[in-house]
Design a protein around this motif. Sequence first.
Motif, short mmCIF file in Angstrom:
data_model
loop_
_atom_site.label_atom_id
_atom_site.label_comp_id
_atom_site.label_asym_id
_atom_site.label_seq_id
_atom_site.Cartn_x
_atom_site.Cartn_y
_atom_site.Cartn_z
N UNK A 1 3.41 -3.02 -9.27
CA UNK A 1 3.15 -4.25 -8.52
C UNK A 1 4.38 -5.15 -8.49
N UNK A 2 5.04 -5.34 -9.62
CA UNK A 2 6.17 -6.26 -9.69
C UNK A 2 7.34 -5.77 -8.83
N UNK A 3 7.54 -4.45 -8.80
CA UNK A 3 8.61 -3.90 -7.96
C UNK A 3 8.37 -4.21 -6.49
N UNK A 4 7.12 -4.04 -6.07
CA UNK A 4 6.78 -4.33 -4.67
C UNK A 4 6.88 -5.81 -4.37
N UNK A 5 6.45 -6.64 -5.31
CA UNK A 5 6.53 -8.09 -5.11
C UNK A 5 7.97 -8.56 -4.96
N UNK A 6 8.85 -7.96 -5.75
CA UNK A 6 10.25 -8.36 -5.71
C UNK A 6 10.89 -8.01 -4.37
N UNK A 7 10.39 -6.93 -3.73
CA UNK A 7 10.97 -6.48 -2.47
C UNK A 7 10.29 -7.09 -1.25
N UNK A 8 9.10 -7.64 -1.41
CA UNK A 8 8.35 -8.17 -0.28
C UNK A 8 8.89 -9.52 0.17
N UNK A 9 9.09 -9.69 1.47
CA UNK A 9 9.54 -10.99 1.98
C UNK A 9 8.39 -11.98 2.08
N UNK A 10 7.17 -11.46 2.04
CA UNK A 10 5.98 -12.30 2.11
C UNK A 10 4.86 -11.56 1.37
N UNK A 11 4.15 -12.25 0.50
CA UNK A 11 3.08 -11.60 -0.27
C UNK A 11 1.97 -11.08 0.63
N UNK A 12 1.89 -11.58 1.87
CA UNK A 12 0.91 -11.05 2.81
C UNK A 12 1.24 -9.63 3.23
N UNK A 13 2.50 -9.23 3.02
CA UNK A 13 2.93 -7.87 3.36
C UNK A 13 2.98 -6.95 2.14
N UNK A 14 2.28 -7.34 1.08
CA UNK A 14 2.36 -6.60 -0.17
C UNK A 14 1.84 -5.18 -0.04
N UNK A 15 0.79 -4.98 0.72
CA UNK A 15 0.25 -3.63 0.89
C UNK A 15 1.30 -2.69 1.48
N UNK A 16 1.96 -3.15 2.52
CA UNK A 16 3.00 -2.31 3.16
C UNK A 16 4.13 -2.01 2.18
N UNK A 17 4.51 -2.99 1.38
CA UNK A 17 5.59 -2.78 0.43
C UNK A 17 5.20 -1.81 -0.67
N UNK A 18 3.96 -1.88 -1.12
CA UNK A 18 3.47 -0.93 -2.13
C UNK A 18 3.50 0.49 -1.58
N UNK A 19 3.08 0.66 -0.34
CA UNK A 19 3.05 2.00 0.25
C UNK A 19 4.46 2.55 0.46
N UNK A 20 5.42 1.67 0.68
CA UNK A 20 6.81 2.11 0.88
C UNK A 20 7.40 2.77 -0.36
N UNK A 21 6.90 2.39 -1.53
CA UNK A 21 7.49 2.90 -2.77
C UNK A 21 7.32 4.40 -2.92
N UNK A 22 6.18 4.92 -2.48
CA UNK A 22 5.97 6.37 -2.55
C UNK A 22 5.95 6.88 -3.98
N UNK A 23 7.11 7.31 -4.46
CA UNK A 23 7.24 7.80 -5.83
C UNK A 23 7.90 6.72 -6.69
N UNK A 24 7.32 6.45 -7.84
CA UNK A 24 7.96 5.52 -8.75
C UNK A 24 7.94 6.09 -10.16
#
Length: 371
Positions: free
Chosen positions: A313-336
């Motif tokens: 979650x924190x990795x996606x939050x750090x990369x998201x320009x808006x928390x409303x786009x958090x779902x898209x950012x989480x899906x972008x991570x793929x493998x972590x």
Amino acid sequence: MLKQKYFILFIISVFILTGCKNKQSVKIGFSGCLTGRLNDLGIAGRNAVMLAVQEVNARGGINGRAVELIIRDDMNNPEKAVQVDKELIDLNVSAVIGHMTSAMSIAALPVMQKNRIIMISPTSTANNLTGKDDFLFRITAPDMVQTDIMAEYAFNKLGLRSISCIYDLSNKSFSSGWYENFQTRFEEMGGKISYIKAFTSETHISYKNLVKELLDSEPDGILIIAGALNTAMICQHIRQINPDIFVISSGWAGTQELIQHGGSAVEGIVFPQVFNKEDQSPGYLEFKKKYMEQFGKEPNFASVCSYEAAQYLFTAMSAADDMKNLKEQLLKQGIFQGLQGNIELDNYGDAKRSQFIVSVDKGQFFILEKK
């Protein structure tokens, strides 16, 4: 006192960081069972998320904003799970880590979906949560993976052909699905389920009568799908009647409480798990050291998966320009990178990761096989 000390330090660190950065905090919630017979998962998950929050705040938070953790107890009750998640939403959390059982995740998901709030479950694995485009992400693979592994191990390695099964309805979405999947694969190979019994852990239980019913069909083995405490108690009564029969279980029971309450009665029990207690990965060893220093006990699978959920979650939050786009950012991570190897999440937020066959020997968990 030790736990209280670290909890106070955790709260102070949040306020210090918030004041220094002079920015509004990022709020996240944790929802899990912290009281009752199934609290081993919830407490382990909460502790691990608290540790992850302390670490991210020590590094400067999320883009300079402190992470504020708000903790709620779902009491392993569906109505309570919905209630506490609504409370978290009203407090403007950006995401919730939880729930720790499939039944609670299923109960709470509609309200999270309606409000478009991310929920990351460390340990919910029910198959009916799989392959859906929703706001639920899971760090542990769906049940079908572990049930197939366990059925094949029971048939091919343990030589079991007839099994009696008992499962706990307090987490029905998980337990009944786990049983049905196991039954399908076991019977495909030529085995049979000779007897099936359901119970509810919140009610008064006559373990003696339950076990007598299980053994009356003269099976080769017993399958228990329940939490650590109930599994331990059932094993105690099984060993009083039949000291030698094989006992297998789901990974739900795989916490230290199983050994603590089961003692010699759980020696030789076999179950699938996503966690290797003896793993030597540097990241896991560092996490284990910090966890033991802070909470006075070794982490279990729920601790590991909850810490990984927070990191994800924190990795996606750090990369998201808006928390409303958090779902898209989480899906972008793929493998972590998890604590014990890579975790791959698909386009539906369902995880793929290493699996293990685990047993108990001389009061310790050990790995029989890696899958």
